[in-house]
Design a protein around this motif. Structure first.
Motif, PDB file in Angstrom:
ATOM      1  N   GLY A 307     -68.364 -91.635 -69.529  1.00 52.78           N
ATOM      2  CA  GLY A 307     -68.875 -90.394 -70.094  1.00 52.78           C
ATOM      3  C   GLY A 307     -69.888 -90.715 -71.177  1.00 52.78           C
ATOM      4  O   GLY A 307     -70.581 -91.741 -71.109  1.00 52.78           O
ATOM      5  N   THR A 308     -69.981 -89.861 -72.183  1.00 48.14           N
ATOM      6  CA  THR A 308     -70.903 -90.126 -73.293  1.00 48.14           C
ATOM      7  C   THR A 308     -70.531 -91.467 -73.913  1.00 48.14           C
ATOM      8  O   THR A 308     -71.371 -92.337 -74.150  1.00 48.14           O
ATOM      9  N   ALA A 347     -73.260 -94.351 -72.659  1.00 49.64           N
ATOM     10  CA  ALA A 347     -74.368 -93.707 -71.954  1.00 49.64           C
ATOM     11  C   ALA A 347     -75.635 -93.631 -72.795  1.00 49.64           C
ATOM     12  O   ALA A 347     -76.740 -93.847 -72.292  1.00 49.64           O
ATOM     13  N   GLU A 351     -79.335 -94.826 -71.861  1.00 53.81           N
ATOM     14  CA  GLU A 351     -80.444 -93.859 -71.752  1.00 53.81           C
ATOM     15  C   GLU A 351     -81.686 -94.331 -72.511  1.00 53.81           C
ATOM     16  O   GLU A 351     -82.807 -94.118 -72.071  1.00 53.81           O
ATOM     17  N   TRP A 363     -83.721 -92.238 -63.588  1.00 53.94           N
ATOM     18  CA  TRP A 363     -82.864 -93.432 -63.547  1.00 53.94           C
ATOM     19  C   TRP A 363     -83.370 -94.481 -62.561  1.00 53.94           C
ATOM     20  O   TRP A 363     -82.895 -95.623 -62.556  1.00 53.94           O
ATOM     21  N   GLY A 485     -66.451 -89.713 -64.848  1.00 51.72           N
ATOM     22  CA  GLY A 485     -67.436 -89.405 -65.896  1.00 51.72           C
ATOM     23  C   GLY A 485     -68.863 -89.420 -65.365  1.00 51.72           C
ATOM     24  O   GLY A 485     -69.125 -89.901 -64.242  1.00 51.72           O
ATOM     25  N   GLY A 486     -69.796 -88.871 -66.173  1.00 54.37           N
ATOM     26  CA  GLY A 486     -71.189 -88.656 -65.778  1.00 54.37           C
ATOM     27  C   GLY A 486     -71.846 -89.826 -65.070  1.00 54.37           C
ATOM     28  O   GLY A 486     -72.425 -89.662 -63.988  1.00 54.37           O
ATOM     29  N   ALA A 487     -71.782 -91.031 -65.642  1.00 52.38           N
ATOM     30  CA  ALA A 487     -72.514 -92.167 -65.065  1.00 52.38           C
ATOM     31  C   ALA A 487     -71.814 -92.741 -63.840  1.00 52.38           C
ATOM     32  O   ALA A 487     -72.368 -93.614 -63.165  1.00 52.38           O
ATOM     33  N   ASN A 490     -73.755 -92.774 -60.660  1.00 49.73           N
ATOM     34  CA  ASN A 490     -74.845 -93.729 -60.475  1.00 49.73           C
ATOM     35  C   ASN A 490     -74.326 -94.996 -59.781  1.00 49.73           C
ATOM     36  O   ASN A 490     -73.581 -95.793 -60.358  1.00 49.73           O
TER      37      ASN A 490
END
Ligand SMILES: Nc1ncnc2c1ncn2[C@@H]1O[C@H](COP(=O)(O)OP(=O)(O)O)[C@@H](O)[C@H]1O
Ligand SMILES: O=C(CO)[C@@H](O)[C@H](O)COP(=O)(O)O
Length: 581
Positions: A307-308, A347, A351, A363, A485-487, A490
């Motif tokens: 996540g973050t 993250a 970034e 990305w 989580g977000g990443a 990817n």
């Protein structure tokens, strides 16, 4: 969608910072419904910002009355939902933000069994039931002095971590209660009982005061994990009268040894919302602890939350505490622990490098560098901490180096650099070094039988955080790795992490935005079946068998041994690099 009358529903709550969520599953573990009360939006008259009141001195707190209103509101909405027959709910459990504490007045616990369904919870409990209108929130950072006192009282950060599973943290409940006892003595005197947010919600639902749950109690800096009892030396930081404090804490916490209800649902909810009068309430725990119950995690499995921040949760039977991470007693597997490692730079650090490679924040160039087989970073190692880091505990810093084995010893020699050949190297190196940091920190928490017998790393010593280890320690590989989580969307990042961690039984990606509430549902269901004698399977086996593998996770395949071994070479280099921070 309504289950037939022979069917069953199980509820899982999550009382988190910004919302109260309730998930409903059926007996096949299928998610039937999810209801959310957002505090800022649905209860805007409390004027909270993201669920809390922020004060200039670092105090962060939440109004307790808002949580009472949220409980009524969530049931009111669900009772109007035509697809959910609340009379079929057999059991409830759930989780709450960790470390927060609720202060009951003398009259409070006695009011709980007398609730009248014609009035609201707030009308009947607020303010009479509480000695304090607000509960400290986990984001509070106003307890610096108290934390220092906690660590001094037992010989330092490492000793406190040894005893309680964590060093002192501002948000932990012991320093928070100490601050109230010292700065608001009249409030402390008027307090008959202290709940964690988790035991507060369980008490409201059961209509009687319920003790703390042991796994969540490990987030207080007060609980001696080895003795499985509060630690008198630590209790004395709050109150010289340790017996009085033990009584305020409601006596010994509820253990996970055998699942048993903390009570039967309060008649208030039965009468008001048509719930089942026999519905069992099982212990509530902290949100991270419930997250590991949302997956069939078994010993030596790791959950990597990209996540973050990057957070690693893992199930372990090894009690190897460190001031740099947390160990909690496992909420459902006896004699096991949950390790939690929280990194600050996840993250956002990636970034920054992505944005140097793409003005449009794409990305793709970053991913191309991470997956490149021609970009030679074999002898490079780097740390990227735009923010101060927790693991290792260092101020904001960047370090880049090339390394080589010294010709006449086992030592690795570094040459520090201001920059690599180009930013693509940074993209590859940041993902690798973040993952390698996770690998070396989880290793001491993995069982000895996780060591890969096919590799020989030698016995040179390396240093991470507070410990020296022989390199052979890092032969260990987790069983399975689960990415959330977000990443985790990817592929380049996840695949690199998977290679570095080297799980032997597979890598999986999940889409679980409600994982802690879901963990509550699963715990409620398993506890109910176990208590009623309908299963004798331990929680992890039960969930492993019932889990909806086809729909709830995506398999990412196995890690190639050679890919994992490639990173053996960089462990010593990372240790040397961290020494320079
Ligand atoms: N496709 C992607 N590739 C890499 N990182 C991503 C991608 N999508 C989202 N992220 C990262 O996920 C982070 C947010 O994670 P998320 O789990 O949604 O947040 P939180 O932890 O705050 O709940 C973002 O900061 C972003 O860097
Ligand atoms: O403090 C911790 C863990 O130690 C946090 O993880 C809180 O438990 C988060 O709560 P929510 O944001 O989910 O409410």
């Amino acid at each position: 969608m309504t289950a037939d009358k022979t069917g069953a529903f199980y509820l899982g709550f999550d009382l988190s910072t910004q919302q109260l969520k309730c998930l409903v599953i059926d007996q096949n573990l299928a998610l039937i419904h999810s209801e959310t009360i957002g505090f800022d939006k649905d209860l805007s008259h409390y004027k909270t910002t993201k669920g809390v009141y922020l004060h200039e001195d670092g105090t962060v707190e939440c109004p307790v009355a808002m949580w009472l209103e949220a409980v009524d509101l969530v049931f009111e909405r669900m009772s109007k939902h035509k697809h959910i027959d609340l009379s079929l709910v057999r059991a409830m459990s759930g989780s709450c933000q960790q470390h927060g504490s609720v202060y009951w007045a003398e009259a409070g616990p006695g009011l709980l069994p007398k609730l009248d369904a014609k009035q609201s919870l707030k009308q009947q409990l607020y303010p009479e039931a509480f000695s304090r209108n607000v509960a400290p929130n986990w984001q509070d950072h106003s307890t610096g002095e108290e934390c220092q006192k906690f660590e001094e009282s037992c010989g330092g950060a490492a000793q406190l971590a040894q005893t309680t599973g964590s060093r002192a943290h501002h948000r932990f409940t012991g320093p928070q209660i100490m601050k109230i006892a010292k700065k608001e003595p009249e409030v402390y005197r008027a307090t008959s009982k202290v709940s964690l947010v988790s035991s507060f919600l369980a008490s409201i639902l059961a209509g009687e005061f319920t003790p703390l749950e042991e796994a969540d109690a490990c987030g207080m800096n007060l609980y001696n994990i080895d003795k499985r009892d509060y630690d008198d030396k630590l209790l004395r930081n709050v109150d010289d009268d340790t017996e009085a404090l033990r009584s305020k804490l409601g006596g010994p916490p509820i253990t996970s040894d055998k699942p048993a209800p903390v009570g039967i649902l309060s008649p208030y909810f039965v009468e008001k919302y048509g719930l089942n009068p026999e519905c069992q309430i099982f212990p509530f725990t902290g949100d991270n602890l419930a997250t590991i119950c949302s997956l069939p995690l078994q010993p030596n499995d790791v959950l990597v939350s990209l996540g973050t921040s990057t957070t690693i949760l893992l199930v372990t039977d090894q009690y190897h505490p460190s001031p740099n991470y947390h160990l909690f007693i496992h909420p459902t597997i006896p004699r096991h622990y949950m390790g939690m490692i929280c990194y600050c730079n996840g993250a956002l650090a990636r970034e920054r490098i992505r944005d140097q490679l793409s003005e449009t924040h794409d990305w793709e160039p970053f991913n191309a560098a991470v997956t490149s087989t021609t970009l030679d970073t074999d002898n490079e190692i780097a740390c990227y901490f735009p923010l101060g880091e927790i693991v290792p505990n260092v101020p904001s810093s960047y370090r880049r180096a090339t390394f080589a084995k010294s010709p006449d010893s086992q030592k690795v020699e570094l040459e520090l650099k201001d920059a690599f050949a180009d930013v693509a190297h940074d993209a590859k190196n940041i993902v690798e070094s973040q993952a390698l940091s996770c690998r070396v920190r989880i290793s001491p928490l993995l069982s000895e039988d996780c060591a890969d017998p096919s590799v020989n790393l030698g016995d040179s010593m390396v240093h991470f955080d507070y410990d020296d280890f022989p390199l052979s320690e890092y032969k260990k590989r987790p069983r399975r790795a689960f990415f959330v989580g977000g990443a985790s969307k990817n592929n380049a990042i996840v695949e690199r992490f998977a290679q570095v961690l080297g799980a032997t039984n597979g890598n999986f990606r999940l889409e679980t935005p409600n994982s802690c509430a879901l963990g509550g549902c699963y715990r409620a269901m398993w506890s109910h079946l176990h208590y009623e004698g309908l299963t004798n399977a331990p929680f992890d086996n039960f969930l492993n068998e019932q889990f909806r593998w086809e729909t709830d996770v995506q398999s990412l395949g196995l890690t190639n041994d050679k890919d994992w071994q490639y990173f053996n070479n960089k462990i010593q280099a990372l240790s040397e690099l961290e020494k320079t921070l």
